[in-house]
Design a protein around this motif. Structure first.
Motif, PDB file in Angstrom:
ATOM      1  N   PRO A  35       0.943  -1.404  -0.404  1.00  0.00           N
ATOM      2  CA  PRO A  35       0.153   0.198   0.157  1.00  0.00           C
ATOM      3  C   PRO A  35       0.764   1.339   0.163  1.00  0.00           C
ATOM      4  CG  PRO A  35       0.238  -0.970   2.927  1.00  0.00           C
ATOM      5  CD  PRO A  35       0.974  -1.951   1.874  1.00  0.00           C
ATOM      6  N   LEU A  36       0.152   2.782  -0.688  1.00  0.00           N
ATOM      7  CA  LEU A  36       0.857   3.583  -1.238  1.00  0.00           C
ATOM      8  C   LEU A  36       0.463   4.774  -0.563  1.00  0.00           C
ATOM      9  CD1 LEU A  36       2.620   3.336  -4.511  1.00  0.00           C
ATOM     10  CD2 LEU A  36       3.904   2.402  -2.836  1.00  0.00           C
ATOM     11  N   PRO A  37       1.370   5.912  -0.019  1.00  0.00           N
ATOM     12  CA  PRO A  37       0.779   6.547   0.860  1.00  0.00           C
ATOM     13  C   PRO A  37      -0.423   7.541  -0.169  1.00  0.00           C
ATOM     14  CG  PRO A  37       2.509   6.575   1.552  1.00  0.00           C
ATOM     15  CD  PRO A  37       2.489   5.433   0.962  1.00  0.00           C
ATOM     16  N   THR A  38      -0.951   8.313   0.206  1.00  0.00           N
ATOM     17  CA  THR A  38      -1.457   9.628  -0.817  1.00  0.00           C
ATOM     18  C   THR A  38      -0.190  10.509  -1.657  1.00  0.00           C
ATOM     19  OG1 THR A  38      -2.689  10.627   0.836  1.00  0.00           O
ATOM     20  CG2 THR A  38      -4.017   8.860  -0.182  1.00  0.00           C
ATOM     21  N   PHE A  39       0.576  11.098  -1.050  1.00  0.00           N
ATOM     22  CA  PHE A  39       1.464  12.339  -1.272  1.00  0.00           C
ATOM     23  C   PHE A  39       2.601  10.925  -2.044  1.00  0.00           C
ATOM     24  CE2 PHE A  39       6.073  13.762  -0.401  1.00  0.00           C
ATOM     25  CZ  PHE A  39       5.018  14.863  -0.846  1.00  0.00           C
ATOM     26  N   LEU A  40       2.967   9.724  -1.954  1.00  0.00           N
ATOM     27  CA  LEU A  40       4.053   9.298  -2.558  1.00  0.00           C
ATOM     28  C   LEU A  40       2.785   8.761  -4.200  1.00  0.00           C
ATOM     29  CD1 LEU A  40       6.118   7.584  -3.249  1.00  0.00           C
ATOM     30  CD2 LEU A  40       5.729   5.824  -1.812  1.00  0.00           C
ATOM     31  N   LEU A  41       1.260   8.447  -3.862  1.00  0.00           N
ATOM     32  CA  LEU A  41       0.733   8.204  -4.653  1.00  0.00           C
ATOM     33  C   LEU A  41       0.819   9.446  -5.540  1.00  0.00           C
ATOM     34  CD1 LEU A  41      -0.739   5.606  -6.361  1.00  0.00           C
ATOM     35  CD2 LEU A  41      -2.616   6.653  -4.950  1.00  0.00           C
ATOM     36  N   ASP A  42       0.163  10.604  -5.207  1.00  0.00           N
ATOM     37  CA  ASP A  42       0.498  12.064  -6.150  1.00  0.00           C
ATOM     38  C   ASP A  42       2.705  12.077  -6.809  1.00  0.00           C
ATOM     39  OD1 ASP A  42      -1.495  12.502  -5.099  1.00  0.00           O
ATOM     40  OD2 ASP A  42      -0.982  13.804  -3.490  1.00  0.00           O
ATOM     41  N   LEU A  43       3.091  11.647  -6.283  1.00  0.00           N
ATOM     42  CA  LEU A  43       4.397  11.474  -6.902  1.00  0.00           C
ATOM     43  C   LEU A  43       4.644  11.220  -8.254  1.00  0.00           C
ATOM     44  CD1 LEU A  43       6.726  12.136  -3.554  1.00  0.00           C
ATOM     45  CD2 LEU A  43       6.152  14.101  -5.287  1.00  0.00           C
ATOM     46  N   LEU A  44       3.957   9.198  -7.851  1.00  0.00           N
ATOM     47  CA  LEU A  44       4.604   8.835  -8.775  1.00  0.00           C
ATOM     48  C   LEU A  44       3.596   9.169  -9.931  1.00  0.00           C
ATOM     49  CD1 LEU A  44       4.083   5.424  -7.125  1.00  0.00           C
ATOM     50  CD2 LEU A  44       6.089   6.784  -7.552  1.00  0.00           C
ATOM     51  N   PHE A  45       2.007   9.457  -9.965  1.00  0.00           N
ATOM     52  CA  PHE A  45       0.988  10.002 -10.699  1.00  0.00           C
ATOM     53  C   PHE A  45       2.215  11.244 -11.807  1.00  0.00           C
ATOM     54  CE2 PHE A  45      -2.314   8.187  -8.874  1.00  0.00           C
ATOM     55  CZ  PHE A  45      -2.690   7.304  -9.737  1.00  0.00           C
ATOM     56  N   LEU A  85      -0.010   1.929 -10.964  1.00  0.00           N
ATOM     57  CA  LEU A  85      -0.550   2.882 -10.535  1.00  0.00           C
ATOM     58  C   LEU A  85      -2.397   2.547 -10.130  1.00  0.00           C
ATOM     59  CD1 LEU A  85       1.580   6.338 -12.114  1.00  0.00           C
ATOM     60  CD2 LEU A  85       1.856   4.604  -9.639  1.00  0.00           C
ATOM     61  N   ASN A  86      -2.740   1.881 -11.097  1.00  0.00           N
ATOM     62  CA  ASN A  86      -4.165   1.656 -11.299  1.00  0.00           C
ATOM     63  C   ASN A  86      -4.748   1.383 -10.185  1.00  0.00           C
ATOM     64  OD1 ASN A  86      -5.263   3.716 -12.656  1.00  0.00           O
ATOM     65  ND2 ASN A  86      -4.957   2.240 -15.013  1.00  0.00           N
ATOM     66  N   VAL A  87      -3.081  -0.612  -9.705  1.00  0.00           N
ATOM     67  CA  VAL A  87      -3.933  -0.989  -8.762  1.00  0.00           C
ATOM     68  C   VAL A  87      -3.365  -0.303  -7.431  1.00  0.00           C
ATOM     69  CG1 VAL A  87      -2.919  -3.020  -7.526  1.00  0.00           C
ATOM     70  CG2 VAL A  87      -2.953  -2.556  -9.715  1.00  0.00           C
ATOM     71  N   ALA A  88      -3.102   0.428  -7.390  1.00  0.00           N
ATOM     72  CA  ALA A  88      -3.092   0.924  -6.219  1.00  0.00           C
ATOM     73  C   ALA A  88      -3.404   2.085  -5.413  1.00  0.00           C
ATOM     74  CB  ALA A  88      -1.040   1.507  -6.627  1.00  0.00           C
ATOM     75  N   SER A  89      -4.003   3.180  -6.688  1.00  0.00           N
ATOM     76  CA  SER A  89      -5.173   3.976  -6.254  1.00  0.00           C
ATOM     77  C   SER A  89      -6.488   3.365  -6.039  1.00  0.00           C
ATOM     78  CB  SER A  89      -5.492   4.429  -7.547  1.00  0.00           C
ATOM     79  OG  SER A  89      -5.519   4.147  -8.845  1.00  0.00           O
ATOM     80  N   ILE A  93      -8.721   3.784  -2.554  1.00  0.00           N
ATOM     81  CA  ILE A  93     -10.121   4.346  -3.675  1.00  0.00           C
ATOM     82  C   ILE A  93     -10.904   3.719  -2.727  1.00  0.00           C
ATOM     83  CG2 ILE A  93     -11.538   5.053  -4.831  1.00  0.00           C
ATOM     84  CD1 ILE A  93      -9.683   5.638  -7.316  1.00  0.00           C
ATOM     85  N   LEU A  94     -11.028   2.786  -2.445  1.00  0.00           N
ATOM     86  CA  LEU A  94     -11.178   1.462  -1.750  1.00  0.00           C
ATOM     87  C   LEU A  94     -11.532   1.567  -0.264  1.00  0.00           C
ATOM     88  CD1 LEU A  94     -12.254  -1.639  -4.109  1.00  0.00           C
ATOM     89  CD2 LEU A  94     -13.303   0.250  -3.897  1.00  0.00           C
ATOM     90  N   ALA A  95     -10.463   1.564   0.339  1.00  0.00           N
ATOM     91  CA  ALA A  95     -10.252   1.534   1.587  1.00  0.00           C
ATOM     92  C   ALA A  95     -10.533   3.468   1.657  1.00  0.00           C
ATOM     93  CB  ALA A  95      -8.422   1.231   1.538  1.00  0.00           C
TER      94      ALA A  95
END
Length: 698
Positions: A35-45, A85-89, A93-95
């Motif tokens: 699982p990725l934190p939202t900030f890291l998800l923003d950086l990767l997107f 990224l789709n899997v991580a997001s 989203i579901l959680a």
């Protein structure tokens, strides 16, 4: 094409850029699990978007597809990154989707609200349209281009390989250049084949994007209603908007990457990038711009049409055409800058002397005035470099330095005609067109090509003169395509090899002896001219060259002549003993490293008749009864032609007394048939007779 050099410093004995690929792949795979934190998800997107822009810009500035040979791998990695990224997001989203629009990070929220105004129905429509554009239009077209390019590249490989072999045999390129060009041809086929397969990744990514969106919407509704007790409207709004934002964040970079793939595979190889090609080809015709402006102006004045946009663009187009027209007029009207010619000097009257007697050129090349740029040093004439390469290759293969080629223009020739002379006599001529290419039919082309039909002047193969724009098409059809300089150089190389014996004069022999004397001074000092006259050595060397042999092993030649010169001074007998000493080299030159030699033999009865004729009339006379000579020539040509059609060498094995007679007799009519004697074949080789001349089967 050289790979870019590493710019990162080594770390613990390992270069950092060698770690980049494995680390990136491992991180992408980790996103599928961890699982990725939202900030890291923003950086990767954000990184995904920037990476797609970089790929697009690199594709725009490449001039040859192989300059971006890593593109199929990049396509796979970027596709895998988007799916991860789709899997991580999806996990986020579901959680956390029940908490609101910021649950999956700022980037997804921005795409969900700013780009589609927070309306999930509009978002679904936009997402589906982007997916259709990517899947149906761009990816399908790029995949088709890659598929066709791969097939044409594979079909054209034999012709390109033949062109490389022709340049190598003519001395125009070296082994290293030939190896690089063969590698480049293989890389082209591998690149388009990889692009054909890699395009399937993008198509699968588009399908996966739609499925992921549907699964996320359904899964989000179930999670929000059943687990977090949200009402249907709230769950629909939260999870659908987040899912659409997630889909757009992934689909826009996918669209950019697909566009880059289409640009790379649809490029025609030139020295210009895409911007230069578009500007140079779209806006180079002023008449087109004027007509376009007129059509737009007519549409703009039609009642009911939006006048301002049409008239504004029409004015801008007309202004651009006017500016380009004025610039061309100024360039044409500008007077050329010329210096005043110096006053001609009054020539002094001189008496006629030996300087007025022009010597005959040993090797001459005369060209028409349109071919002068090919041999002009001031214009960097390509043919001059090729001729130097031919002389170097002949020196390496034959063993002596060919005299320099005297080049001059001849106004009596047609503008595109050239003529090769040997001792002032025309021995070859042909036509060449500077700036055009000769497409030679090697015998198995896939179709015809438009151009001026002709024949290859060197080998007489059917050919077509084409312009530069048809070069790639001709190669794809299987033609061997060469430029005008290569045509002339190949013809010259062929003639020099055919007349190598005539080019070896006494001066060349003396220069050869001086060269050998540096390595073996005692050998040359004791034998030439004390034991062996230079004239005799020249005739023996010419006889070897006339038989197609090289004279690189001068040490063996001199030692053999020194051992036998006191017994005989007959040139044929001296040549025979030298050939026996060089037997291993002769057989290797014909057969290479083959252990078994396929030979043609004479029928014993015919062999006895020929031996009697030689003994009666002398080997030098070599007279044969006309009927016997005609039958021998016919049967020899039949056997040699059959083996040549099968791609096999033809070698006739004879007793030593018959070899000089049959070699001279068959050389003119059956040049592909080599003649060797029994004594020239090394004991280490196995012999297999594949045909008999004069037997009943003939």
């Amino acid at each position: 094409m050289e790979a870019p050099q590493s710019t990162l410093p080594p770390l613990g004995g390992m270069n950092l850029n060698r770690l980049a690929g494995p680390v990136l792949i491992l991180l992408i795979l980790a996103m599928l699990i961890l699982p990725l934190p939202t900030f890291l998800l923003d950086l990767l997107f954000t990184f995904n978007i920037s990476l797609s822009i970089i790929v697009l810009l690199v594709s725009l500035y490449t001039t040859q597809p192989l300059q971006f040979s890593a593109f199929p791998t990049v396509l796979l990695v970027t596709t895998l990154l988007r799916l991860s990224l789709n899997v991580a997001s999806t996990r986020v989203i579901l959680a956390q989707g029940h908490t609101g629009g910021e649950a999956a990070g700022k980037v997804i929220e921005a795409f969900a609200h700013f780009l589609i105004g927070g309306d999930f129905f509009i978002g679904i429509v936009v997402f589906v349209i982007l997916t259709i554009i990517n899947f149906v239009v761009i990816t399908k077209g790029a995949g088709r281009i890659a598929e066709v390019s791969a097939r044409f590249t594979l079909d054209a490989m034999p012709g390109k390989q033949m062109a490389i072999d022709a340049d190598l045999n003519a001395g125009l390129i070296g082994e290293d250049d030939a190896r690089k060009r063969r590698t480049q041809i293989s890389q082209e086929a591998e690149f388009f084949g990889s692009m054909d397969g890699a395009s399937k990744f993008v198509r699968g990514d588009a399908v996966a994007g739609i499925l992921i969106m549907v699964i996320n919407v359904i899964g989000g509704l179930l999670v929000g209603i059943l687990q977090h007790n949200l009402d249907f409207a709230t769950a629909s709004k939260n999870y659908t908007l987040l899912t659409i934002g997630d889909g757009l964040v992934a689909q826009i970079p996918a669209l950019i990457i697909s566009t880059a793939a289409g640009i790379v595979v649809s490029r025609v190889g030139t020295d210009e990038d895409l911007s230069q090609q578009l500007i140079g080809q779209l806006f180079q015709r002023i008449q087109v711009l004027y007509i376009t402006a007129a059509v737009l102006a007519l549409l703009g004045i039609i009642p009911g049409m939006p006048h301002l946009p049409f008239l504004l663009i029409a004015s801008a187009t007309a202004g651009l055409a006017y500016w380009m027209d004025q610039r061309e007029k100024q360039a044409r009207e500008a007077p050329p800058v010329e210096e005043a010619p110096p006053a001609p000097a009054v020539p002094e009257l001189q008496e006629v002397g030996w300087a007025d007697v022009a010597p005959v050129d040993l090797i001459g090349l005369e060209v028409g005035y349109r071919l002068i740029p090919l041999v002009d040093r001031n214009q960097d004439g390509e043919l001059l470099r090729r001729i130097r390469g031919i002389r170097k290759k002949i020196a390496q293969e034959m063993g002596f330095l060919v005299p320099a080629v005297h080049i001059r223009d001849n106004l009596e020739l047609k503008p595109n005609t050239y003529r090769i002379t040997l001792k002032g006599v025309d021995v070859g001529s042909g036509d060449a067109y500077a700036g055009m290419f000769l497409a030679i039919n090697p015998g198995r082309v896939l179709g015809e090509i438009a151009g001026t039909p002709t024949k290859d002047p060197a080998f007489g193969l059917p050919a077509v003169w084409i312009d530069g724009g048809s070069r790639e098409q001709a190669q794809n059809l299987g033609y061997t395509v060469v430029d005008a300089s290569t045509v002339v150089a190949t013809h010259l190389s062929n003639i020099l090899n055919q007349h190598a014996a005539e080019l070896l004069g006494r001066e060349e022999v003396q220069a050869l002896l001086d060269h050998v004397g540096k390595e073996s001074p005692k050998l040359v000092e004791e034998l030439v001219p004390k034991v062996i006259p230079v004239g005799t050595l020249q005739k023996v060397l010419q006889a070897l060259l006339d038989d197609g042999m090289h004279i690189r092993d001068m040490r063996t030649i001199l030692e053999t002549l020194g051992d036998h010169f006191m017994q005989t001074q007959d040139i044929d007998e001296l040549t025979a003993v030298v050939r026996v000493a060089l037997g291993r080299a002769i057989i290797h030159q014909i057969y290479g490293d083959a252990r078994e030699l396929e030979l043609i033999a004479l029928d014993p009865q015919l062999e006895n008749i020929l031996l009697q004729a030689v003994q009666a009339k002398g080997a030098a006379a070599g007279g044969l009864e006309p009927g016997l000579a005609e039958a021998l020539l016919q049967q020899a040509a039949q056997v040699a032609n059959q083996r040549e059609e099968q791609g096999l060498v033809s070698v006739l094995m004879t007793p030593p007394p018959l070899r000089p007679l049959l070699s001279r007799f068959l050389k003119r009519s059956v040049p592909q048939l080599k003649v060797v004697s029994h004594s020239e074949i090394p004991d280490t080789k196995n012999i297999r007779v594949v045909a008999v001349i004069g037997g009943r089967n003939q």
